[in-house]
Design an enzyme around this catalytic site. Structure first.
Site, mmCIF file in Angstrom:
data_model
loop_
_atom_site.group_PDB
_atom_site.id
_atom_site.type_symbol
_atom_site.label_atom_id
_atom_site.label_comp_id
_atom_site.label_asym_id
_atom_site.label_seq_id
_atom_site.Cartn_x
_atom_site.Cartn_y
_atom_site.Cartn_z
ATOM 1 N N SER A 153 0.865 -1.393 -0.032
ATOM 2 C CA SER A 153 -0.205 -0.148 0.181
ATOM 3 C C SER A 153 0.850 1.061 -0.040
ATOM 4 O O SER A 153 2.222 1.281 -0.236
ATOM 5 C CB SER A 153 -0.974 0.160 1.106
ATOM 6 O OG SER A 153 -1.657 0.979 1.262
ATOM 7 N N TYR A 175 -5.597 7.348 -6.584
ATOM 8 C CA TYR A 175 -4.670 6.538 -5.894
ATOM 9 C C TYR A 175 -4.771 6.079 -4.598
ATOM 10 O O TYR A 175 -4.745 5.027 -4.150
ATOM 11 C CB TYR A 175 -3.340 7.214 -6.525
ATOM 12 C CG TYR A 175 -1.945 6.278 -5.768
ATOM 13 C CD1 TYR A 175 -1.758 5.025 -6.526
ATOM 14 C CD2 TYR A 175 -1.313 6.651 -4.750
ATOM 15 C CE1 TYR A 175 -0.694 4.325 -5.959
ATOM 16 C CE2 TYR A 175 -0.106 6.049 -4.375
ATOM 17 C CZ TYR A 175 -0.227 4.692 -4.899
ATOM 18 O OH TYR A 175 1.099 4.125 -4.404
ATOM 19 N N LYS A 179 -5.735 2.313 -2.639
ATOM 20 C CA LYS A 179 -5.004 1.771 -1.598
ATOM 21 C C LYS A 179 -5.747 1.910 -0.290
ATOM 22 O O LYS A 179 -5.450 0.906 0.515
ATOM 23 C CB LYS A 179 -3.911 2.760 -1.430
ATOM 24 C CG LYS A 179 -2.653 2.820 -2.339
ATOM 25 C CD LYS A 179 -2.081 1.335 -2.695
ATOM 26 C CE LYS A 179 -0.926 1.428 -3.802
ATOM 27 N NZ LYS A 179 -0.746 -0.181 -4.203
#
Length: 276
Positions: A153, A175, A179
């Protein structure tokens, strides 16, 4: 190269996004500890991607150091490629003991400018692929009575400040969504897999790791002599720690590399003192 008594001797690991950066470092570290490693990415040969690194070079580095690695090219944005990847890895190396979901395809831009196609690719590679691959390797892990799944992550999963005070505040929303989803998937699967003795963890770097990817996206600033970065080897060592211990002893963690290593070192020191 570690001899036959390495921490992962006899294990098979599948590492995605292993053509460069953190994935390359993890694949090398696992192989050095005796694992047979299946490495996958889209970039097979040097020069076929704007960023340096390729699967051919990864395998050469591992085998040149005395390790065992096989190359399986795959586009993880495509479900049929994910199925083929696991099938071929098992055909060549046997049951997958360790799965490392590291592959990423990312664009950094404001939400207002994000196209549906780019959003779909990012979620396919960074959310759907880790879940799909986990589903495909879990049955054999359950039968074996042990296994390790590690998702890579980023600090981008944490909520940004408003107004933004770090690099994830501008252009990192999608993004970060990927994650954050990956982290929630990790803890949920860890709870489900507890009875089967399968560890599921998530690992992020504490600082920006200077990889071809972070340099390409200008997250590494060579002009800033005060920027603190983290070598990829730190992530590789933390990944090893999460994938070599008894599964139930370390699972369900959203871990950060240096903090995890400090915690484990402190625990080892305390155990030694108790044994005196």
């Amino acid at each position: 190269m570690t001899a036959g008594n390495g921490l992962l001797t006899g294990r098979t690991a599948l590492v995605t996004g292993a053509s460069r950066g953190i994935g390359l470092a993890i694949a090398q570290r696992f192989a050095a500890e005796g694992a047979s490693v299946a490495v996958t990415a889209r970039t097979v040969e040097p020069g076929s991607n704007p960023m340096e690194g390729s699967l051919t070079e990864t395998v050469a580095k591992i085998t040149g150091a005395g390790g065992k690695a096989v190359l399986i090219a795959a586009d993880l944005s495509r479900p049929e490629e994910r199925e083929r990847l696991v099938r071929e890895a098992e055909a060549v190396l046997g049951r997958v003991d360790i799965l490392v979901n590291n592959a990423a395809v990312s664009w950094y831009m404001p939400v207002a400018n994000f196209t549906p196609k780019r959003r779909e690719v990012m979620f396919q590679v960074q959310v759907y692929a880790p879940m799909d691959l986990a589903q495909r390797v879990l049955p054999s892990m359950v039968v074996a009575g042990e296994g390790w799944i590690l998702n890579i992550s980023s600090g981008a999963a944490r909520h940004p400040t408003v107004p933004p005070g770090d690099r994830w505040g501008a252009g990192g929303a999608v993004y970060g969504m990927c994650k954050a989803a990956l982290e929630r998937f990790t803890t949920g699967l860890a709870a489900e897999a507890w009875e089967s003795n399968v560890a599921v963890n998530c690992l992020s770097p504490m600082r920006v790791v200077p990889t071809p990817g972070t340099r390409f996206h200008k997250l590494v600033r060579p002009e800033d002599p005060h920027q603190v970065v983290e070598p990829p080897e730190v992530m590789a060592q933390a990944a090893l720690e999460l994938c070599c211990r008894p599964p139930r002893s370390l699972t369900g963690r959203i871990a950060y590399s240096q903090a995890l290593l400090d915690e484990l070192r402190a625990g080892n020191a305390a155990a030694r003192e108790e044994g005196l």
